[in-house]
Design a protein around this motif. Structure first.
Motif, PDB file in Angstrom:
ATOM      1  N   ASN A   1      45.614  15.150  11.516  1.00 57.94           N
ATOM      2  CA  ASN A   1      45.371  16.534  11.132  1.00 57.94           C
ATOM      3  C   ASN A   1      46.697  17.220  10.852  1.00 57.94           C
ATOM      4  O   ASN A   1      47.621  17.153  11.672  1.00 57.94           O
ATOM      5  N   ARG A   2      46.788  17.889   9.728  1.00 59.49           N
ATOM      6  CA  ARG A   2      47.984  18.670   9.416  1.00 59.49           C
ATOM      7  C   ARG A   2      47.556  20.001   8.830  1.00 59.49           C
ATOM      8  O   ARG A   2      46.614  20.064   8.011  1.00 59.49           O
ATOM      9  N   GLN A   3      48.253  21.059   9.211  1.00 63.29           N
ATOM     10  CA  GLN A   3      47.940  22.396   8.720  1.00 63.29           C
ATOM     11  C   GLN A   3      48.967  22.794   7.674  1.00 63.29           C
ATOM     12  O   GLN A   3      50.175  22.750   7.924  1.00 63.29           O
TER      13      GLN A   3
ATOM     14  N   THR B   1      43.489  23.191   7.449  1.00 65.83           N
ATOM     15  CA  THR B   1      43.793  21.897   8.054  1.00 65.83           C
ATOM     16  C   THR B   1      43.296  20.806   7.123  1.00 65.83           C
ATOM     17  O   THR B   1      42.158  20.843   6.654  1.00 65.83           O
TER      18      THR B   1
ATOM     19  N   ASN C   1      48.541  16.547  16.504  1.00 58.94           N
ATOM     20  CA  ASN C   1      49.631  16.113  15.636  1.00 58.94           C
ATOM     21  C   ASN C   1      50.507  15.161  16.446  1.00 58.94           C
ATOM     22  O   ASN C   1      51.203  15.572  17.371  1.00 58.94           O
TER      23      ASN C   1
ATOM     24  N   SER D   1      40.433  25.638  13.379  1.00 57.32           N
ATOM     25  CA  SER D   1      40.735  24.852  12.182  1.00 57.32           C
ATOM     26  C   SER D   1      40.792  23.361  12.466  1.00 57.32           C
ATOM     27  O   SER D   1      40.730  22.544  11.539  1.00 57.32           O
ATOM     28  N   LEU D   2      40.903  22.983  13.736  1.00 53.09           N
ATOM     29  CA  LEU D   2      40.946  21.572  14.125  1.00 53.09           C
ATOM     30  C   LEU D   2      39.594  21.049  14.596  1.00 53.09           C
ATOM     31  O   LEU D   2      39.438  19.847  14.816  1.00 53.09           O
TER      32      LEU D   2
ATOM     33  N   TYR E   1      46.268  29.320   6.297  1.00 52.31           N
ATOM     34  CA  TYR E   1      46.422  27.886   6.078  1.00 52.31           C
ATOM     35  C   TYR E   1      45.065  27.192   6.153  1.00 52.31           C
ATOM     36  O   TYR E   1      44.058  27.770   6.580  1.00 52.31           O
TER      37      TYR E   1
ATOM     38  N   SER F   1      39.491  21.968   6.256  1.00 57.73           N
ATOM     39  CA  SER F   1      38.840  23.000   7.065  1.00 57.73           C
ATOM     40  C   SER F   1      38.740  24.301   6.277  1.00 57.73           C
ATOM     41  O   SER F   1      39.402  24.479   5.244  1.00 57.73           O
TER      42      SER F   1
ATOM     43  N   LYS G   1      44.050  28.075  15.395  1.00 52.35           N
ATOM     44  CA  LYS G   1      44.399  26.662  15.216  1.00 52.35           C
ATOM     45  C   LYS G   1      43.301  25.760  15.770  1.00 52.35           C
ATOM     46  O   LYS G   1      42.937  24.756  15.152  1.00 52.35           O
TER      47      LYS G   1
ATOM     48  N   ARG H   1      42.512  16.846   7.053  1.00 50.46           N
ATOM     49  CA  ARG H   1      42.269  15.727   7.965  1.00 50.46           C
ATOM     50  C   ARG H   1      42.226  14.441   7.154  1.00 50.46           C
ATOM     51  O   ARG H   1      41.412  14.296   6.241  1.00 50.46           O
TER      52      ARG H   1
END
Length: 394
Positions: A205-207, A192, A44, A87-88, A190, A252, A84, A194
């Protein structure tokens, strides 16, 4: 197995890391991205520019130094970070790169104080810590892939609906492009998102918390348009202004270790501030559908009514539930969620879930501890890199 000598050296460096940790991690990220700019596809960028990622990593390294002889106490934090990472799309092959530049940063910042003996002790310690993450993440990827309708990393989803919830929050309903069913999740988790944004060199990328009860057709995320910080939220602004029904984005599998205990029969207290309401909506929606007799207290703080999402949704759910206490407080009207309100509204045997801005969470969680609520019954989540709460237990 880490030698006792290496353990002693690493633990002895903990005070230095407490003092110079952010300096080390700032140098680490700068050098890492110069050498491996492709890794910017995982990070991020706003958190980098605001220093949040550097502080979070410094806290993690410091905790590892303190507890290197008993890493078991760090497992909850490791699980949160590993979720995390999964998820990335972070993989085992990334860890040697990180280790190399972390050790170089320690040497660069500490200079002659970072002797070869110290660097070797930290190299040995990093190898053990990295292996803990790698093994845990391998299992997480496997679990994500093997669940019903599962996939391990990213999959194309289509925006099938876009709904304005408040002046700053918009919901996006996401469906697999191949029209398959979606994997389930536990309310509070949550995904992710992309994004490939025109003009941006790297992926963003944001969650985002899932904000409705699980179903087989869609995920819903409810995104705050971040314009109050510097830099502005590039991803959130793009989604609000440019994200359209029919657009394809990468998503994700659901992740995260902040979620409601659906097996518990205890009363539930959902306490949120601002956009922290999003995981609470998933929890409340699920309780309403699966356990409508379970007592729920929902307390939400917002600046004003125009910025308050889901008010009508909560009131609609209230009509389907036997025991829902709902209270909203607006700071623009000098209404605050005080310790007295918590004492009055939250039942003493509740499972409590808290999400919101860091100052809000510090105040709420400290008040709950002061009131005698047990740590094991108070659950919370930060949006973005975790920071130290520095709470004092009653």
């Amino acid at each position: 197995m880490l030698s006792q000598k290496a353990i002693d050296i690493v633990k002895s460096t903990a005070p230095i890391l407490a003092d110079r940790g952010v300096d080390i991690t700032t140098v680490f990220y700068k050098n890492l991205f110069i050498a491996h700019p492709e890794l910017l596809n995982f990070f991020n960028h706003a958190n980098q520019k605001q220093g949040r990622q550097q502080t979070a990593l410094a806290n993690t390294v410091y905790a590892a130094a303190l507890h290197i002889d008993n890493l078991g106490v760090l497992i909850p934090a490791v699980k949160q970070i590993a979720q995390k990472h999964r998820s990335l799309g972070i993989k085992a092959e990334h860890y040697p790169i990180v280790g190399k530049y972390l050790l170089l940063a320690i040497k660069e910042v500490l200079g002659d104080a970072a002797t070869e003996e110290i660097i070797q002790a930290w190299a040995d310690a990093y190898g053990i810590i990295a292996d803990v993450f790698i093994q845990m993440e391998i299992e997480m990827y496997k679990e994500a892939a093997e669940q019903e309708n599962g996939f391990s990393e990213f999959k194309n989803f289509k925006i099938v609906d876009k709904v304005i919830e408040s002046d700053i929050i918009t919901s996006f309903y996401l469906q697999p492009e191949d029209k398959s069913a979606v994997p389930t999740f536990i309310p509070g988790q949550y995904i992710t998102v992309r994004l490939t944004i025109p003009g941006e060199t790297y992926l963003l990328n944001r969650q985002y918390s899932l904000s409705q009860a699980p179903n087989q057709e869609t995920y819903r995320i409810s995104v705050k348009k971040e314009t109050e910080m510097s830099p502005n939220g590039r991803a959130s602004v793009y989604l609000h202004q440019d994200g359209q029904i029919g657009d394809i984005i990468e998503v994700s599998s659901p992740a995260g270790d902040f979620y409601i205990d659906l097996e518990s029969t205890r009363p539930v207290a959902l306490i949120s501030g601002g956009v922290g309401i999003t995981p609470m909506m998933s929890m409340l929606d699920t309780i309403a559908k699966t356990s409508p007799t379970r007592p729920v207290t929902f307390l939400h703080g917002s600046r004003n009514k125009a910025l308050h999402p889901f008010d009508n949704d909560v009131r609609d759910l209230m009509s389907t539930m036997e025991d829902l206490t709902y209270l909203t407080l607006y700071s623009d009207e000098n209404q605050m969620l005080t310790k007295e309100i918590l004492a009055d509204k939250v039942l003493s045997n509740s499972d409590i879930y808290v999400c919101g801005p860091v100052p809000f969470m510090k105040a709420i969680i400290q008040s709950l501890y002061d009131l005698g609520f047990e740590e094991g019954h108070v659950h919370y989540e930060f949006f973005g890199p975790a920071v130290a709460l520095e709470l004092v237990h009653a």
